[in-house]
Design a protein around this motif. Sequence first.
Motif, PDB file in Angstrom:
ATOM      1  N   VAL A   1       9.851 -85.192 134.557  1.00  0.00           N
ATOM      2  CA  VAL A   1       9.482 -86.599 134.751  1.00  0.00           C
ATOM      3  C   VAL A   1       9.155 -87.301 133.436  1.00  0.00           C
ATOM      4  N   GLY A   2       9.075 -86.529 132.343  1.00  0.00           N
ATOM      5  CA  GLY A   2       8.800 -87.120 131.040  1.00  0.00           C
ATOM      6  C   GLY A   2       9.322 -86.229 129.940  1.00  0.00           C
ATOM      7  N   THR A   3       9.787 -86.867 128.866  1.00  0.00           N
ATOM      8  CA  THR A   3      10.340 -86.117 127.741  1.00  0.00           C
ATOM      9  C   THR A   3       9.777 -86.639 126.429  1.00  0.00           C
ATOM     10  N   SER A   4       9.854 -85.794 125.434  1.00  0.00           N
ATOM     11  CA  SER A   4       9.492 -86.156 124.066  1.00  0.00           C
ATOM     12  C   SER A   4      10.352 -85.324 123.143  1.00  0.00           C
ATOM     13  N   GLY A   5      10.419 -85.720 121.886  1.00  0.00           N
ATOM     14  CA  GLY A   5      11.166 -84.931 120.920  1.00  0.00           C
ATOM     15  C   GLY A   5      10.654 -85.177 119.513  1.00  0.00           C
ATOM     16  N   MET A   6      10.707 -84.137 118.700  1.00  0.00           N
ATOM     17  CA  MET A   6      10.304 -84.252 117.304  1.00  0.00           C
ATOM     18  C   MET A   6      11.290 -83.455 116.466  1.00  0.00           C
ATOM     19  N   SER A   7      11.957 -84.159 115.556  1.00  0.00           N
ATOM     20  CA  SER A   7      12.857 -83.518 114.600  1.00  0.00           C
ATOM     21  C   SER A   7      12.124 -83.427 113.269  1.00  0.00           C
ATOM     22  N   PHE A   8      12.285 -82.316 112.595  1.00  0.00           N
ATOM     23  CA  PHE A   8      11.627 -82.113 111.309  1.00  0.00           C
ATOM     24  C   PHE A   8      12.667 -82.215 110.197  1.00  0.00           C
ATOM     25  N   VAL A   9      12.419 -83.102 109.253  1.00  0.00           N
ATOM     26  CA  VAL A   9      13.315 -83.298 108.118  1.00  0.00           C
ATOM     27  C   VAL A   9      12.489 -83.274 106.841  1.00  0.00           C
ATOM     28  N   GLU A  10      13.172 -83.096 105.731  1.00  0.00           N
ATOM     29  CA  GLU A  10      12.501 -83.120 104.433  1.00  0.00           C
ATOM     30  C   GLU A  10      13.220 -84.103 103.525  1.00  0.00           C
ATOM     31  N   LYS A  11      12.437 -84.974 102.928  1.00  0.00           N
ATOM     32  CA  LYS A  11      12.943 -85.968 101.982  1.00  0.00           C
ATOM     33  C   LYS A  11      12.238 -85.735 100.652  1.00  0.00           C
ATOM     34  N   PRO A  12      12.713 -86.371  99.594  1.00  0.00           N
ATOM     35  CA  PRO A  12      11.965 -86.263  98.347  1.00  0.00           C
ATOM     36  C   PRO A  12      10.539 -86.775  98.563  1.00  0.00           C
ATOM     37  N   PRO A  13       9.552 -86.085  98.020  1.00  0.00           N
ATOM     38  CA  PRO A  13       8.167 -86.522  98.201  1.00  0.00           C
ATOM     39  C   PRO A  13       7.952 -87.963  97.731  1.00  0.00           C
ATOM     40  N   TYR A  14       7.037 -88.643  98.379  1.00  0.00           N
ATOM     41  CA  TYR A  14       6.626 -89.986  97.979  1.00  0.00           C
ATOM     42  C   TYR A  14       5.127 -90.096  98.201  1.00  0.00           C
ATOM     43  N   PHE A  15       4.520 -91.184  97.744  1.00  0.00           N
ATOM     44  CA  PHE A  15       3.058 -91.263  97.699  1.00  0.00           C
ATOM     45  C   PHE A  15       2.375 -91.061  99.045  1.00  0.00           C
ATOM     46  N   SER A  16       2.910 -91.642 100.105  1.00  0.00           N
ATOM     47  CA  SER A  16       2.231 -91.485 101.391  1.00  0.00           C
ATOM     48  C   SER A  16       2.639 -90.205 102.122  1.00  0.00           C
ATOM     49  N   CYS A  17       3.575 -89.448 101.550  1.00  0.00           N
ATOM     50  CA  CYS A  17       3.988 -88.165 102.128  1.00  0.00           C
ATOM     51  C   CYS A  17       4.368 -87.226 100.983  1.00  0.00           C
ATOM     52  N   PRO A  18       3.370 -86.712 100.265  1.00  0.00           N
ATOM     53  CA  PRO A  18       3.643 -85.960  99.039  1.00  0.00           C
ATOM     54  C   PRO A  18       4.403 -84.651  99.215  1.00  0.00           C
ATOM     55  N   ASN A  19       4.450 -84.085 100.420  1.00  0.00           N
ATOM     56  CA  ASN A  19       5.260 -82.868 100.578  1.00  0.00           C
ATOM     57  C   ASN A  19       6.673 -83.185 101.077  1.00  0.00           C
ATOM     58  N   GLY A  20       6.932 -84.440 101.447  1.00  0.00           N
ATOM     59  CA  GLY A  20       8.260 -84.855 101.867  1.00  0.00           C
ATOM     60  C   GLY A  20       8.658 -84.435 103.266  1.00  0.00           C
ATOM     61  N   LYS A  21       7.814 -83.675 103.954  1.00  0.00           N
ATOM     62  CA  LYS A  21       8.137 -83.221 105.310  1.00  0.00           C
ATOM     63  C   LYS A  21       7.759 -84.318 106.307  1.00  0.00           C
ATOM     64  N   ILE A  22       8.755 -84.720 107.104  1.00  0.00           N
ATOM     65  CA  ILE A  22       8.575 -85.839 108.022  1.00  0.00           C
ATOM     66  C   ILE A  22       8.968 -85.406 109.432  1.00  0.00           C
ATOM     67  N   GLY A  23       8.183 -85.875 110.386  1.00  0.00           N
ATOM     68  CA  GLY A  23       8.548 -85.716 111.792  1.00  0.00           C
ATOM     69  C   GLY A  23       9.209 -86.999 112.259  1.00  0.00           C
ATOM     70  N   LEU A  24      10.383 -86.895 112.851  1.00  0.00           N
ATOM     71  CA  LEU A  24      11.066 -88.052 113.422  1.00  0.00           C
ATOM     72  C   LEU A  24      10.927 -87.976 114.941  1.00  0.00           C
ATOM     73  N   LEU A  25      10.149 -88.877 115.480  1.00  0.00           N
ATOM     74  CA  LEU A  25       9.864 -88.900 116.907  1.00  0.00           C
ATOM     75  C   LEU A  25      11.023 -89.531 117.661  1.00  0.00           C
ATOM     76  N   SER A  26      11.407 -88.928 118.779  1.00  0.00           N
ATOM     77  CA  SER A  26      12.506 -89.462 119.593  1.00  0.00           C
ATOM     78  C   SER A  26      12.308 -89.042 121.035  1.00  0.00           C
TER      79      SER A  26
END
Length: 150
Positions: free
Chosen positions: A64-89
């Motif tokens: 009855v409900g779904t969620s999703g999280m993809s994990f990606v890595e980008k070059p680090p930046y100030f608000s995300c210094p390790n570059g690891k980002i969750g993309l919610l979908s």
Amino acid sequence: MAVQYRKLTEKDLDTFIEMRIRQLREEGARENIDLRPALIGYYNRHMADGTFVSWLAVDGDRIVGTSGMSFVEKPPYFSCPNGKIGLLSSMFTANDYRRQGIAKELLTRVVNEAKEYGCGCVQITASDMGVLLYTDFGFVKNGNFMQYIL
């Protein structure tokens, strides 16, 4: 029966994909291709390598409900210094189960997955319906998001 929560498994993929397509339609996406083969390939690859996780809300045998999280890595930046980002979908709740806290519970669970993975932030392109959920949760709008279609 009370709604229960569990992780997506390979046997759930057909229903999960149908709900993803329903979500995209509700958000106004133009359906000009059969997206199922690409979705099947994506979820199989990324569930296997641990870079996609999903929590489901189930009532008996019905998802009855779904969620999703993809994990990606980008070059680090100030608000995300390790570059690891969750993309919610794939945040979607069946019409007859909305306004019961299911989306918030699913969101909490996938955000916790992102924390455990080591993500420094979570990003989403929110539908009009989802904006209130995400802002209440603590998401902040970023007016600079742009996309270029290839």
